[in-house]
Motif scaffolding. Structure first.
Motif, PDB file in Angstrom:
ATOM      1  N   THR A 184       0.811  -1.220   0.000  1.00 41.32           N
ATOM      2  CA  THR A 184       0.000   0.000   0.000  1.00 41.32           C
ATOM      3  C   THR A 184       0.844   1.271   0.000  1.00 41.32           C
ATOM      4  OG1 THR A 184      -0.126  -0.045   2.417  1.00 41.32           O
ATOM      5  CG2 THR A 184      -1.910  -1.127   1.194  1.00 41.32           C
ATOM      6  N   GLN A 185       2.142   1.150  -0.251  1.00 41.44           N
ATOM      7  CA  GLN A 185       3.000   2.336  -0.264  1.00 41.44           C
ATOM      8  C   GLN A 185       2.554   3.283  -1.366  1.00 41.44           C
ATOM      9  OE1 GLN A 185       7.168   1.469  -0.507  1.00 41.44           O
ATOM     10  NE2 GLN A 185       7.790   3.615  -0.449  1.00 41.44           N
ATOM     11  N   GLY A 186       2.334   4.545  -1.000  1.00 35.77           N
ATOM     12  CA  GLY A 186       1.892   5.545  -1.957  1.00 35.77           C
ATOM     13  C   GLY A 186       0.406   5.503  -2.250  1.00 35.77           C
ATOM     14  N   LEU A 187      -0.340   4.709  -1.465  1.00 40.57           N
ATOM     15  CA  LEU A 187      -1.767   4.532  -1.718  1.00 40.57           C
ATOM     16  C   LEU A 187      -2.605   4.896  -0.497  1.00 40.57           C
ATOM     17  CD1 LEU A 187      -1.813   0.984  -3.399  1.00 40.57           C
ATOM     18  CD2 LEU A 187      -1.510   3.214  -4.518  1.00 40.57           C
ATOM     19  N   VAL A 188      -3.842   5.230  -0.738  1.00 36.73           N
ATOM     20  CA  VAL A 188      -4.900   5.161   0.272  1.00 36.73           C
ATOM     21  C   VAL A 188      -5.649   3.872  -0.041  1.00 36.73           C
ATOM     22  CG1 VAL A 188      -7.016   6.191   1.143  1.00 36.73           C
ATOM     23  CG2 VAL A 188      -5.110   7.663   0.456  1.00 36.73           C
ATOM     24  N   ALA A 189      -5.712   2.957   0.909  1.00 37.25           N
ATOM     25  CA  ALA A 189      -6.323   1.654   0.638  1.00 37.25           C
ATOM     26  C   ALA A 189      -7.008   1.128   1.880  1.00 37.25           C
ATOM     27  CB  ALA A 189      -5.262   0.656   0.163  1.00 37.25           C
ATOM     28  N   GLY A 190      -8.190   0.573   1.716  1.00 36.81           N
ATOM     29  CA  GLY A 190      -8.919  -0.009   2.834  1.00 36.81           C
ATOM     30  C   GLY A 190     -10.415  -0.006   2.579  1.00 36.81           C
ATOM     31  N   PHE A 191     -11.157  -0.529   3.540  1.00 37.56           N
ATOM     32  CA  PHE A 191     -12.607  -0.594   3.443  1.00 37.56           C
ATOM     33  C   PHE A 191     -13.252   0.689   3.955  1.00 37.56           C
ATOM     34  CE2 PHE A 191     -11.978  -5.124   2.938  1.00 37.56           C
ATOM     35  CZ  PHE A 191     -13.070  -5.530   2.173  1.00 37.56           C
ATOM     36  N   VAL A 192     -14.292   1.107   3.269  1.00 39.99           N
ATOM     37  CA  VAL A 192     -15.156   2.192   3.736  1.00 39.99           C
ATOM     38  C   VAL A 192     -16.595   1.774   3.454  1.00 39.99           C
ATOM     39  CG1 VAL A 192     -13.463   4.036   3.388  1.00 39.99           C
ATOM     40  CG2 VAL A 192     -14.983   3.404   1.512  1.00 39.99           C
ATOM     41  N   ASN A 193     -17.530   2.409   4.125  1.00 39.34           N
ATOM     42  CA  ASN A 193     -18.947   2.178   3.848  1.00 39.34           C
ATOM     43  C   ASN A 193     -19.468   3.305   2.971  1.00 39.34           C
ATOM     44  OD1 ASN A 193     -19.148  -0.160   5.434  1.00 39.34           O
ATOM     45  ND2 ASN A 193     -19.394   1.054   7.302  1.00 39.34           N
ATOM     46  N   ILE A 194     -20.234   2.945   1.955  1.00 36.35           N
ATOM     47  CA  ILE A 194     -20.764   3.975   1.054  1.00 36.35           C
ATOM     48  C   ILE A 194     -22.289   3.875   0.992  1.00 36.35           C
ATOM     49  CG2 ILE A 194     -18.646   3.846  -0.315  1.00 36.35           C
ATOM     50  CD1 ILE A 194     -20.429   2.600  -2.568  1.00 36.35           C
ATOM     51  N   PRO A 195     -22.963   4.982   0.710  1.00 30.15           N
ATOM     52  CA  PRO A 195     -24.427   4.967   0.648  1.00 30.15           C
ATOM     53  C   PRO A 195     -24.936   4.322  -0.644  1.00 30.15           C
ATOM     54  CG  PRO A 195     -23.599   7.156   0.147  1.00 30.15           C
ATOM     55  CD  PRO A 195     -22.411   6.332   0.544  1.00 30.15           C
ATOM     56  N   VAL A 196     -25.978   3.499  -0.497  1.00 27.19           N
ATOM     57  CA  VAL A 196     -26.689   2.929  -1.641  1.00 27.19           C
ATOM     58  C   VAL A 196     -28.186   3.134  -1.402  1.00 27.19           C
ATOM     59  CG1 VAL A 196     -24.899   1.266  -2.260  1.00 27.19           C
ATOM     60  CG2 VAL A 196     -26.626   0.631  -0.570  1.00 27.19           C
ATOM     61  N   LYS A 197     -29.005   2.650  -2.304  1.00 27.36           N
ATOM     62  CA  LYS A 197     -30.434   2.957  -2.261  1.00 27.36           C
ATOM     63  C   LYS A 197     -31.102   2.580  -0.940  1.00 27.36           C
ATOM     64  CE  LYS A 197     -30.933   4.471  -6.542  1.00 27.36           C
ATOM     65  NZ  LYS A 197     -29.505   4.605  -6.830  1.00 27.36           N
ATOM     66  N   ASP A 198     -30.702   1.454  -0.358  1.00 28.99           N
ATOM     67  CA  ASP A 198     -31.394   0.975   0.845  1.00 28.99           C
ATOM     68  C   ASP A 198     -30.498   0.955   2.076  1.00 28.99           C
ATOM     69  OD1 ASP A 198     -29.784  -1.029  -0.077  1.00 28.99           O
ATOM     70  OD2 ASP A 198     -31.268  -2.637   0.126  1.00 28.99           O
ATOM     71  N   GLY A 199     -29.491   1.827   2.112  1.00 36.00           N
ATOM     72  CA  GLY A 199     -28.631   1.878   3.289  1.00 36.00           C
ATOM     73  C   GLY A 199     -27.179   2.112   2.931  1.00 36.00           C
ATOM     74  N   GLU A 200     -26.301   1.198   3.368  1.00 40.14           N
ATOM     75  CA  GLU A 200     -24.876   1.289   3.088  1.00 40.14           C
ATOM     76  C   GLU A 200     -24.328  -0.093   2.758  1.00 40.14           C
ATOM     77  OE1 GLU A 200     -23.092   4.951   5.746  1.00 40.14           O
ATOM     78  OE2 GLU A 200     -23.030   2.932   6.615  1.00 40.14           O
ATOM     79  N   ILE A 201     -23.255  -0.112   1.970  1.00 37.54           N
ATOM     80  CA  ILE A 201     -22.507  -1.343   1.748  1.00 37.54           C
ATOM     81  C   ILE A 201     -21.022  -1.036   1.921  1.00 37.54           C
ATOM     82  CG2 ILE A 201     -24.210  -2.400   0.195  1.00 37.54           C
ATOM     83  CD1 ILE A 201     -22.303  -1.680  -2.146  1.00 37.54           C
ATOM     84  N   PRO A 202     -20.232  -2.038   2.339  1.00 38.03           N
ATOM     85  CA  PRO A 202     -18.790  -1.844   2.391  1.00 38.03           C
ATOM     86  C   PRO A 202     -18.170  -1.996   1.011  1.00 38.03           C
ATOM     87  CG  PRO A 202     -19.421  -3.916   3.456  1.00 38.03           C
ATOM     88  CD  PRO A 202     -20.650  -3.332   2.879  1.00 38.03           C
ATOM     89  N   VAL A 203     -17.146  -1.198   0.759  1.00 40.36           N
ATOM     90  CA  VAL A 203     -16.359  -1.344  -0.463  1.00 40.36           C
ATOM     91  C   VAL A 203     -14.885  -1.282  -0.083  1.00 40.36           C
ATOM     92  CG1 VAL A 203     -18.153  -0.207  -1.847  1.00 40.36           C
ATOM     93  CG2 VAL A 203     -16.174   1.120  -1.073  1.00 40.36           C
ATOM     94  N   TYR A 204     -14.070  -2.002  -0.829  1.00 37.94           N
ATOM     95  CA  TYR A 204     -12.627  -1.848  -0.706  1.00 37.94           C
ATOM     96  C   TYR A 204     -12.189  -0.907  -1.804  1.00 37.94           C
ATOM     97  CZ  TYR A 204      -7.666  -2.860  -0.171  1.00 37.94           C
ATOM     98  OH  TYR A 204      -6.319  -2.737   0.053  1.00 37.94           O
ATOM     99  N   ARG A 205     -11.525   0.176  -1.401  1.00 38.42           N
ATOM    100  CA  ARG A 205     -11.053   1.117  -2.411  1.00 38.42           C
ATOM    101  C   ARG A 205      -9.534   1.265  -2.271  1.00 38.42           C
ATOM    102  NH1 ARG A 205     -11.247   6.655  -0.454  1.00 38.42           N
ATOM    103  NH2 ARG A 205     -10.609   6.545   1.727  1.00 38.42           N
TER     104      ARG A 205
END
Length: 272
Positions: free
Chosen positions: A31-52
């Motif tokens: 992950t050197q030089g990166l932002v990397a990890g899981f975040v929760n994002i909004p979707v139509k019926d709530g939130e889902i986790p994504v790895y970005r």
């Protein structure tokens, strides 16, 4: 730099239980030089986790949706996202099964398949729309430069999303199923939408794939002839299913490297 969201229940540090043991050929991208990890994002019926994963400096990054295998967003899919980030992309891998179940904790593929079978295509396509919207609003992504790639289950999804969203630039589908039973949850398959495609998709398939008969690949190629997408399909004669999956015995280094190079060239050719 790691930016893992500790509240994400499906954020695993390793591979899905169902894919153990792990091959010693596994590729690890740091992950050197990166932002990397899981975040929760909004979707139509709530939130889902994504790895970005994305470069830790700059903005207006081209976006790549990375679509999971049946095993979820485990370490291999996360690593692919980091590979894209090292190339200058904002790569995002959404957990598209999370409403139906956390497949990363299951140790048997026969437990996973019934869960995945309940995932509606409409839900998946909507989640991917919302993932792009989040990438543009909250992660410095360029909404005019979006691509998609997926593996196995995600390979099928890649074809379907390219048909659903004609605004994306290109797709690369790795060994995704092309035909199947028509159901309420899965009303169409790649062969059904191929003739209407306008987005260029590169399909990468193995000639020894026991789960994707070559006659279905030929049906896809026939349908693509009447589309305006200029899509292409490559078949590696000696490759099995999941030949890019370096953590599994199915990995084939020669075909995997060739496919990855073709993906990069395809994205560049189409403005990514």
């Amino acid at each position: 730099m790691s930016n893992t969201n500790s509240t994400t229940t499906t954020a695993t540090n390793g591979f899905a239980q169902a894919v153990q043991p792990i091959s010693n050929q596994v590729i690890t991208t740091d992950t050197q030089g990166l932002v990397a990890g899981f975040v929760n994002i909004p979707v139509k019926d709530g939130e889902i986790p994504v790895y970005r994963a994305q470069p830790d400096t700059g903005d207006n990054f081209p976006i790549v949706l990375v679509i999971q295998e049946i095993f979820g967003v485990h370490e291999h899919i996360q690593d692919i996202a980091r590979r894209f980030a090292k190339l200058g992309y904002l790569a995002i891998a959404p957990e598209l099964f999370i409403r139906q179940g956390d497949v990363s904790k299951l140790s048997n593929i026969d437990e996973i398949r019934p869960i995945v079978a309940t995932v509606p295509d409409a839900q998946v396509l909507s989640d991917l729309d919302d993932t792009i919207a989040w990438a543009v609003k909250s992660a410095k992504g360029n909404g005019d430069r979006v691509g998609i790639t997926g593996f196995c289950w995600g390979g099928r999804t890649t074809w379907l999303y390219a048909a659903h969203n004609p605004q994306i630039k290109a797709g690369v589908a790795w060994y995704g199923r092309l035909l199947g039973d028509t159901t309420e949850r899965q009303p169409q398959h790649p062969v059904d939408v191929a003739s209407k495609l306008t987005v260029p998709v590169l399909g990468l398939y193995g000639g020894q794939d026991a789960g994707i008969p070559l006659d279905t690949v030929e049906k896809l190629k026939e349908q693509l002839k009447s589309s305006s997408s200029k899509s292409e399909v490559i078949v590696y004669p000696d490759a099995p299913h999941a030949f890019l999956a370096d953590y599994r015995p199915s990995y084939r280094e020669t075909e995997a490297k060739d496919g990855w190079e073709r993906l990069q060239a395809w994205f560049k050719q189409h403005g990514l």
